[in-house]
Design a protein around this motif. Structure first.
Motif, mmCIF file in Angstrom:
data_model
loop_
_atom_site.group_PDB
_atom_site.id
_atom_site.type_symbol
_atom_site.label_atom_id
_atom_site.label_comp_id
_atom_site.label_asym_id
_atom_site.label_seq_id
_atom_site.Cartn_x
_atom_site.Cartn_y
_atom_site.Cartn_z
ATOM 1 N N GLN A 55 16.696 -4.820 -7.700
ATOM 2 C CA GLN A 55 16.156 -3.466 -7.842
ATOM 3 C C GLN A 55 15.065 -3.442 -8.893
ATOM 4 O O GLN A 55 15.240 -3.939 -10.009
ATOM 5 N N ALA A 56 13.922 -2.860 -8.527
ATOM 6 C CA ALA A 56 12.789 -2.738 -9.438
ATOM 7 C C ALA A 56 12.980 -1.529 -10.347
ATOM 8 O O ALA A 56 13.836 -0.672 -10.116
ATOM 9 N N SER A 57 12.146 -1.449 -11.366
ATOM 10 C CA SER A 57 12.269 -0.363 -12.337
ATOM 11 C C SER A 57 12.022 1.005 -11.714
ATOM 12 O O SER A 57 12.510 2.021 -12.217
ATOM 13 N N ASN A 58 11.270 1.063 -10.606
ATOM 14 C CA ASN A 58 10.995 2.343 -9.950
ATOM 15 C C ASN A 58 12.057 2.738 -8.929
ATOM 16 O O ASN A 58 11.911 3.742 -8.223
ATOM 17 N N GLY A 59 13.110 1.927 -8.816
ATOM 18 C CA GLY A 59 14.193 2.227 -7.889
ATOM 19 C C GLY A 59 14.092 1.539 -6.553
ATOM 20 O O GLY A 59 15.071 1.524 -5.786
ATOM 21 N N PHE A 60 12.939 0.961 -6.240
ATOM 22 C CA PHE A 60 12.796 0.225 -4.988
ATOM 23 C C PHE A 60 13.723 -0.996 -5.021
ATOM 24 O O PHE A 60 13.821 -1.699 -6.022
ATOM 25 N N ARG A 61 14.380 -1.258 -3.892
ATOM 26 C CA ARG A 61 15.146 -2.498 -3.766
ATOM 27 C C ARG A 61 14.330 -3.506 -2.960
ATOM 28 O O ARG A 61 13.615 -3.132 -2.024
ATOM 29 N N TYR A 62 14.436 -4.766 -3.356
ATOM 30 C CA TYR A 62 13.670 -5.801 -2.671
ATOM 31 C C TYR A 62 14.552 -7.003 -2.378
ATOM 32 O O TYR A 62 15.536 -7.277 -3.080
ATOM 33 N N VAL A 63 14.166 -7.708 -1.299
ATOM 34 C CA VAL A 63 14.970 -8.789 -0.738
ATOM 35 C C VAL A 63 14.115 -10.048 -0.637
ATOM 36 O O VAL A 63 12.934 -9.974 -0.290
ATOM 37 N N ASN A 64 14.706 -11.196 -0.925
ATOM 38 C CA ASN A 64 13.991 -12.470 -0.797
ATOM 39 C C ASN A 64 14.007 -12.941 0.653
ATOM 40 O O ASN A 64 14.401 -14.066 0.973
ATOM 41 N N GLY A 65 13.543 -12.070 1.548
ATOM 42 C CA GLY A 65 13.564 -12.391 2.966
ATOM 43 C C GLY A 65 12.449 -11.687 3.707
ATOM 44 O O GLY A 65 11.460 -11.250 3.116
ATOM 45 N N THR A 66 12.626 -11.575 5.002
ATOM 46 C CA THR A 66 11.612 -11.020 5.890
ATOM 47 C C THR A 66 11.736 -9.500 5.986
ATOM 48 O O THR A 66 12.751 -8.926 5.574
ATOM 49 N N PRO A 67 10.737 -8.829 6.560
ATOM 50 C CA PRO A 67 10.863 -7.392 6.784
ATOM 51 C C PRO A 67 12.092 -7.029 7.620
ATOM 52 O O PRO A 67 12.805 -6.064 7.305
ATOM 53 N N ALA A 68 12.334 -7.779 8.698
ATOM 54 C CA ALA A 68 13.508 -7.497 9.528
ATOM 55 C C ALA A 68 14.793 -7.723 8.743
ATOM 56 O O ALA A 68 15.772 -6.981 8.923
ATOM 57 N N ASP A 69 14.822 -8.741 7.873
ATOM 58 C CA ASP A 69 15.984 -8.944 6.997
ATOM 59 C C ASP A 69 16.276 -7.689 6.192
ATOM 60 O O ASP A 69 17.435 -7.262 6.057
ATOM 61 N N CYS A 70 15.225 -7.111 5.628
ATOM 62 C CA CYS A 70 15.388 -5.947 4.749
ATOM 63 C C CYS A 70 16.047 -4.793 5.485
ATOM 64 O O CYS A 70 17.006 -4.185 4.989
ATOM 65 N N VAL A 71 15.528 -4.479 6.666
ATOM 66 C CA VAL A 71 16.082 -3.367 7.431
ATOM 67 C C VAL A 71 17.476 -3.709 7.940
ATOM 68 O O VAL A 71 18.393 -2.876 7.910
ATOM 69 N N HIS A 72 17.662 -4.943 8.379
ATOM 70 C CA HIS A 72 18.962 -5.380 8.892
ATOM 71 C C HIS A 72 20.038 -5.262 7.809
ATOM 72 O O HIS A 72 21.125 -4.709 8.055
ATOM 73 N N ILE A 73 19.745 -5.768 6.621
ATOM 74 C CA ILE A 73 20.703 -5.684 5.524
ATOM 75 C C ILE A 73 20.988 -4.235 5.157
ATOM 76 O O ILE A 73 22.134 -3.834 4.929
ATOM 77 N N ALA A 74 19.927 -3.431 5.116
ATOM 78 C CA ALA A 74 20.105 -2.018 4.769
ATOM 79 C C ALA A 74 21.030 -1.317 5.747
ATOM 80 O O ALA A 74 21.890 -0.512 5.343
ATOM 81 N N LEU A 75 20.896 -1.631 7.028
ATOM 82 C CA LEU A 75 21.644 -0.919 8.055
ATOM 83 C C LEU A 75 23.026 -1.485 8.311
ATOM 84 O O LEU A 75 23.852 -0.836 8.967
ATOM 85 N N THR A 76 23.299 -2.674 7.806
ATOM 86 C CA THR A 76 24.597 -3.311 8.093
ATOM 87 C C THR A 76 25.452 -3.503 6.855
ATOM 88 O O THR A 76 26.393 -4.297 6.885
ATOM 89 N N GLY A 77 25.173 -2.776 5.788
ATOM 90 C CA GLY A 77 26.051 -2.900 4.629
ATOM 91 C C GLY A 77 25.490 -2.405 3.321
ATOM 92 O O GLY A 77 26.249 -1.942 2.454
#
Length: 252
Positions: A55-77
């Motif tokens: 999590q960045a200081s502005n509240g954004f969360r970031y993932v060491n992966g692909t764009p699809a990874d980001c959405v997939h992780i967000a939607l599955t847990g």
């Protein structure tokens, strides 16, 4: 209204910051985006190495992966709710015609669509973030238009949007378009590494091949915001009977 934002340029890109600022007061808006630039990653998922969410200081969360990874992780847990809308972008450069096959921006939006959630991919036509605030304002307008209609709560849909790099007052009314086509990509670029090895760099995208009236290329060239409905079914339905006839005796 619960909105999930992602992109392929990375969580610090001006496009995603502008998009968040434009949408943040429309409801519960969260950002889950790649740690680094992931352009042209399409729908790729990371299956053979672990993924981490920070999590960045502005509240954004970031993932060491692909764009699809980001959405997939967000939607599955990662999220404890199902978003009403997935929004991707604003991308640094166009995603028109054949670009949509490779685009990580479209890939992030498509991941939401595959989970049954309406989704929009936003891109600027030219690179460099010129008039990014205007693009964000036009993105907000479209999201608000969808919110005011039953489409958001209905069956999932996927829109690919390209916005000219112009002030808001100069961007012409949106046009609903089809995808154009590009010529083949430019030749691969070769260089020699310090160790004497040959390095290969993918060449630039080809110029527009089909930019006729009705395409995304034509609309944006004329100064309009282009909105192209997409779907995932790659079946060439018209040729199914012909292939059935050709192969009917293949296993006789």
């Amino acid at each position: 209204m619960n909105i999930l934002i992602s992109n392929d340029d990375g969580f610090q890109a001006p496009g995603i910051v502008a998009l968040y600022e434009a949408l943040k007061d429309l409801g519960r808006v969260e950002v889950v985006a790649p740690e680094h630039n992931n352009s042209a990653k399409s729908n790729a998922l990371t299956l053979h190495s672990p993924l981490y969410v920070s999590q960045a200081s502005n509240g954004f969360r970031y993932v060491n992966g692909t764009p699809a990874d980001c959405v997939h992780i967000a939607l599955t847990g990662l999220l404890d709710y199902k978003p009403d809308l997935v929004v991707s972008g604003i991308n640094n450069g166009a995603n028109m015609g054949d670009d949509t096959i490779y685009s990580g921006t479209v890939g992030a939006a498509m991941e939401g669509y595959l989970f049954g959630i309406p989704a929009i991919a936003f891109s600027q036509v030219e690179k460099g973030w010129g008039h990014i605030d205007a693009a964000a304002a036009k993105a907000r307008e479209l999201v608000q238009q969808m919110m005011a209609q039953p489409q958001v709560a209905g069956s999932p849909w996927l829109l690919n949007v390209n916005i000219p790099n112009q002030p808001v007052a100069h961007i012409k009314p949106l046009r609903v378009t089809r995808l154009g086509r590009r010529h083949s990509a430019e030749r691969v670029i070769t260089q020699t590494s310090p160790r004497g090895e040959t390095m290969y760099w993918i060449g630039s995208a080809g110029a527009a091949k089909d930019d006729s009236d009705g395409t995304d290329f034509h609309a944006t060239f004329e100064g309009h915001m282009s909105v192209t409905p997409l779907h995932v079914d790659l079946t060439e339905h018209a040729s199914v009977p012909a292939w059935t006839k050709r192969l009917s005796g293949a296993h006789a």
